[in-house]
Design a protein around this motif. Structure first.
Motif, PDB file in Angstrom:
ATOM      1  N   LYS A   1      52.582  41.861  36.767  1.00 24.08           N
ATOM      2  CA  LYS A   1      51.690  42.368  37.799  1.00 24.08           C
ATOM      3  C   LYS A   1      52.441  43.358  38.694  1.00 24.08           C
ATOM      4  O   LYS A   1      53.666  43.295  38.817  1.00 24.08           O
TER       5      LYS A   1
ATOM      6  N   ASP B   1      43.471  33.580  34.589  1.00 20.88           N
ATOM      7  CA  ASP B   1      43.537  34.295  35.861  1.00 20.88           C
ATOM      8  C   ASP B   1      42.708  33.557  36.900  1.00 20.88           C
ATOM      9  O   ASP B   1      41.846  32.733  36.578  1.00 20.88           O
TER      10      ASP B   1
ATOM     11  N   CYS C   1      39.891  38.837  30.812  1.00 20.09           N
ATOM     12  CA  CYS C   1      40.165  39.213  32.192  1.00 20.09           C
ATOM     13  C   CYS C   1      38.858  39.162  32.980  1.00 20.09           C
ATOM     14  O   CYS C   1      37.773  39.160  32.385  1.00 20.09           O
TER      15      CYS C   1
ATOM     16  N   ASP D   1      36.932  39.876  37.263  1.00 21.48           N
ATOM     17  CA  ASP D   1      37.064  40.166  38.683  1.00 21.48           C
ATOM     18  C   ASP D   1      35.681  40.091  39.325  1.00 21.48           C
ATOM     19  O   ASP D   1      34.653  40.220  38.652  1.00 21.48           O
TER      20      ASP D   1
ATOM     21  N   THR E   1      42.142  44.265  28.694  1.00 19.77           N
ATOM     22  CA  THR E   1      43.280  43.460  29.141  1.00 19.77           C
ATOM     23  C   THR E   1      43.287  43.257  30.650  1.00 19.77           C
ATOM     24  O   THR E   1      43.998  42.385  31.146  1.00 19.77           O
ATOM     25  N   ALA E   2      42.518  44.061  31.391  1.00 17.06           N
ATOM     26  CA  ALA E   2      42.488  43.948  32.847  1.00 17.06           C
ATOM     27  C   ALA E   2      41.190  44.549  33.360  1.00 17.06           C
ATOM     28  O   ALA E   2      40.647  45.483  32.771  1.00 17.06           O
TER      29      ALA E   2
ATOM     30  N   LYS F   1      39.341  45.397  37.411  1.00 12.65           N
ATOM     31  CA  LYS F   1      39.487  45.302  38.856  1.00 12.65           C
ATOM     32  C   LYS F   1      38.465  46.215  39.521  1.00 12.65           C
ATOM     33  O   LYS F   1      38.337  47.387  39.146  1.00 12.65           O
TER      34      LYS F   1
ATOM     35  N   GLY G   1      41.584  47.954  32.164  1.00 15.60           N
ATOM     36  CA  GLY G   1      42.763  48.168  31.346  1.00 15.60           C
ATOM     37  C   GLY G   1      42.458  47.709  29.933  1.00 15.60           C
ATOM     38  O   GLY G   1      41.664  46.780  29.732  1.00 15.60           O
TER      39      GLY G   1
ATOM     40  N   HIS H   1      48.055  45.303  34.017  1.00 14.34           N
ATOM     41  CA  HIS H   1      47.515  44.914  35.325  1.00 14.34           C
ATOM     42  C   HIS H   1      47.085  46.169  36.072  1.00 14.34           C
ATOM     43  O   HIS H   1      47.680  47.245  35.906  1.00 14.34           O
TER      44      HIS H   1
ATOM     45  N   SER I   1      45.839  47.356  40.146  1.00 17.16           N
ATOM     46  CA  SER I   1      45.640  46.956  41.532  1.00 17.16           C
ATOM     47  C   SER I   1      45.497  48.194  42.409  1.00 17.16           C
ATOM     48  O   SER I   1      45.761  49.325  41.973  1.00 17.16           O
TER      49      SER I   1
END
Length: 741
Positions: free
Chosen positions: A52, A173, A212, A214, A254-255, A257, A266, A296, A298
């Motif tokens: 991360k 997660d 993943c 969010d 994979t991610a 956000k 991602g 990751h 962010s």
């Protein structure tokens, strides 16, 4: 009634006039737009396993890996940095950190014994006693949820107040909804909700291949990434909203956000942001990311996005600038790194994007690329009166002049020149000849690409640059070139007394092609434009007489007026040369056409011809519209300022990347683009991709080629690619000066 009728007619007429004037004066107001670029930090070795990356309230950036804390070192736009071990707090070096989070804009860590932080004077320290803990998420009032993947401990007021567990696959997660005070837990098949106030956990959704997740839309939805796209879970109903979406640049996610109301993803092949129109901004390849697999994502400070990959970290920077600001940046790029003997040149032989390792390369088209840059600087001078632009014109025109004087053939432009002793180290050594001066060599076999580029810029300079010496030089060179072509029966004659391969405008050659072969139309259009330009500035009757002879006696006017829809492959059994030239659409031809259109339309012999030329130019533009090439659209503003794709021209100029390094770029794997059937024009997709998602290309390349680049071994100059359309747009007054907000 009559008075009312007259007033109605008056206002109607006024409305028509106002509408007409508005159309004629349509212009892009150059207000700030969002320009993006990447600052990259590569891992020092293959041994690091990225987990991360976060930025705290101070702008400090930390990356947690399986091997400990790291931070970026050095690094700026075009100057990649590296990752180094973070030794800021010496005691942290000996801790077995397994996860980290940003809580109230401060770094919080999880190790094998505690939840801890160096913020708040180091007072945050909670023993967790959960062996193998590797997931951490902060809640309200310095409460924390900790997990080893199957077991969960919830700490409030530094005490363990709840324990729980999940069965089946392990947790991947954790996220926290601070508006509802709920933790959400993701496994490969399920999503759980933990309610701190009730000390209870419940399953809220099940499926498969989750990777993943969010919160999104103010906590009303959970976006679930999978191995085949993503879904939106409506929390209130517990049901999927709409259908699963896998038409993504790459669906193995994979991610995910949500940042500033935009979803960022991602994947195994880059990162992408969901746009308001349902499309994606795609960040893939080393123009944007150090590695291909995203680990990751962010939020950073100042609207930066942090994208951590398997090979390092990328800071995607979003800044506000005008087109004029961008032009100033590109002006600097050209002058600092791309001027070779006054030519507009590429940097070649670079090592992985490091332009300080490159050299200025010679090119078959040194004269052409320089003509385009030189034209842009002439427009810049005409618009701004800049002394710097005038000096740039002077220096590059000197280089153009020397193309004619370095060889022994009067009126014949060399392709390039270089210092003696390096022929074997230059490209195409067989084309190089020794000059009479012992220090220099020159490149032969000049093509029609060079000729039309020269004539274009000589005309622009002669018309727009008010320096008498420069103006006279441009007209003299124009006259020498055209006299050479006329004296040699419509051929460029090389050092060996023979026509060059491409420098041919003779009727036997031009009309020897079947009507559907593009060279018949192209060469006719170019030579008429060249003769008109020469006549306009020299007033030599021979140029006018010869032009009308070609148009009236040899069908060149009919050739150049032939609609683009009639251009295609030659029939089987025709001349092999014609078949080769018509295998597919030639985008170098487009460049030659449009450069020629300046002289064809602007210096037309009469209004009747001018109207015909306008028809031909607009017909060509209509065929080119799918490519959304900024230069072709701006050229069309010359003949139809009220009917050209201004928005697409601005889109091209705004979307072109600041990073002009030739990174390898791939798009053929993408699942979000619509591939169409093979065709003559080699248009691969229904919609062309933005310039910053394609390989760096000059205007003579196919903008529908999905893959390209060369691993950062070269950097292109903005001189011909960007500065020419921008400054031409400024001169034609379809782009305004920067607007002060």
């Amino acid at each position: 009634m009559k008075k009312q009728f007259k007033l109605s007619v008056f206002f109607y007429t006024l409305m028509i006039i106002s509408s007409h004037l508005a159309a004629q004066t349509a212009v892009h107001k150059d207000r700030p737009f969002v320009q993006e670029y990447s600052i990259k930090y590569f891992t020092p070795d293959e041994g690091l396993t990225m987990k991360k990356a976060f930025m705290d309230r101070n702008g400090t950036l930390q990356v947690i890996t399986k091997e400990g804390l790291y931070r970026p070192h050095n690094g700026a736009f075009l100057y990649p940095g590296t990752m180094v071990a973070d030794r800021t707090y010496l005691p942290m070096k000996d801790k077995s950190l397994s996860d980290m989070d940003v809580y109230e804009d401060q770094f919080v860590y999880l190790d094998d014994h505690a939840v801890l932080s160096n913020a708040w004077a180091g007072s945050l320290f909670i023993d967790h006693a959960l062996s193998g803990a590797h997931l951490l998420k902060g809640g309200k009032g310095f409460s924390f949820l900790v997990s080893d993947g199957s077991r969960f401990h919830y700490y409030a007021d530094s005490s363990l107040v709840w324990e729980g567990a999940v069965t089946g696959s392990e947790a991947l997660d954790l996220v926290f909804d601070d508006t509802k005070n709920i933790f959400y837990i993701l496994t490969q098949e399920k999503i759980y909700a933990f309610f701190p106030s009730e000390r209870s956990m419940t399953e809220i959704y099940s499926g498969k291949d989750f990777t993943c997740f969010d919160l999104a839309r103010g906590g009303r939805q959970i976006v679930i990434g999978t191995k085949d796209g993503y879904m939106r879970l409506d929390i209130a109903s517990g049901k999927i909203s709409g259908q699963k979406d896998n038409r993504l640049p790459w669906p193995v996610l994979t991610a995910v956000k949500e940042i500033d109301d935009h979803l960022w993803f991602g994947s195994e092949k880059g990162a992408f942001m969901l746009k308001d129109d349902g499309g994606f901004n795609y960040y893939h390849g080393e123009r944007w990311l150090p590695g291909e697999e995203v680990v990751h994502i962010s939020k950073g400070k100042n609207k930066e996005i942090l994208v951590l990959t398997d090979k390092g970290l990328s800071r995607l920077v979003f800044t506000a600038q005008t087109l004029f600001d961008k032009a100033r940046y590109y002006d600097k790029q050209v002058r600092e790194r791309h001027i070779r003997y006054g030519f507009n040149a590429s940097l070649v032989g670079m090592e992985k994007g490091n332009f300080n390792t490159g050299r200025l390369g010679d090119s078959d088209n040194d004269g052409l690329w320089t003509s385009m840059y030189l034209g842009g600087e002439a427009f810049r001078y005409a618009v701004t009166g800049s002394d710097e632009a005038l000096q740039n014109v002077r220096e590059s025109l000197d280089a153009m002049e020397r193309l004619y004087t370095v060889n022994p053939i009067h009126g014949f432009p060399s392709r390039s020149f270089a210092r003696r002793g390096y022929i074997e180290k230059l490209s195409d050594p067989e084309r190089w000849q020794h000059a009479s001066h012992p220090e220099w060599d020159w490149k032969a076999t000049t093509s029609s690409d060079e000729a039309i580029g020269h004539v274009f810029v000589f005309g622009v300079i002669a018309e727009l640059v008010d320096d008498q010496e420069i103006k006279e030089k441009a007209i003299r060179l124009l006259d020498e070139l055209m006299q050479h072509i006329v004296d040699n029966d419509w051929y460029l004659i090389d050092y060996d007394g023979k026509p060059t391969l491409w420098g041919k405008w003779h009727p036997d050659y031009v009309n020897g092609f079947p009507t559907m072969v593009g060279d018949r139309k192209l060469n006719s259009s170019n030579i008429v434009a060249m003769l008109q330009t020469a006549y306009h500035f020299t007033q030599k009757e021979i140029y006018k007489k010869k032009a009308f002879m070609l148009m009236e006696e040899h069908g060149y006017l009919e050739n150049l007026m032939r609609p683009m829809e009639e251009i295609g492959k030659a029939e089987e059994g025709t001349d092999q040369w014609a078949e080769m030239l018509s295998e597919a659409w030639n985008h170098s031809d487009d460049e030659m056409y449009f450069l020629g259109y300046w002289g064809l339309y602007r210096y037309a012999f009469n209004d009747t011809l001018k109207a015909k030329y306008k028809e031909a130019i607009i017909d060509h533009w209509e065929a080119e519209r799918p490519e959304k090439d900024g230069l072709w659209n701006i050229f069309t503003a010359l003949v139809a300022p009220d009917n050209f794709d201004l928005e697409e021209a601005i889109w091209y100029l705004q979307e072109y990347p600041l990073d002009l390094i030739n990174w390898t770029v791939r798009n053929s794997h993408r699942k979000d683009i619509e591939i169409i059937a093979p065709n003559f024009r080699r248009q691969s997709t229904k919609e062309v991709l933005p310039p910053d998602e394609l390989a760096i290309r000059r205007h003579n390349a196919n903008r529908f080629d999905l893959d390209g680049g060369n691993d950062g071994r070269a950097e292109s100059s903005a001189g011909d690619i960007w500065l020419l359309p921008y400054w031409m747009g400024r001169y034609l007054e379809v782009i305004s000066e920067p607007v002060q907000e």
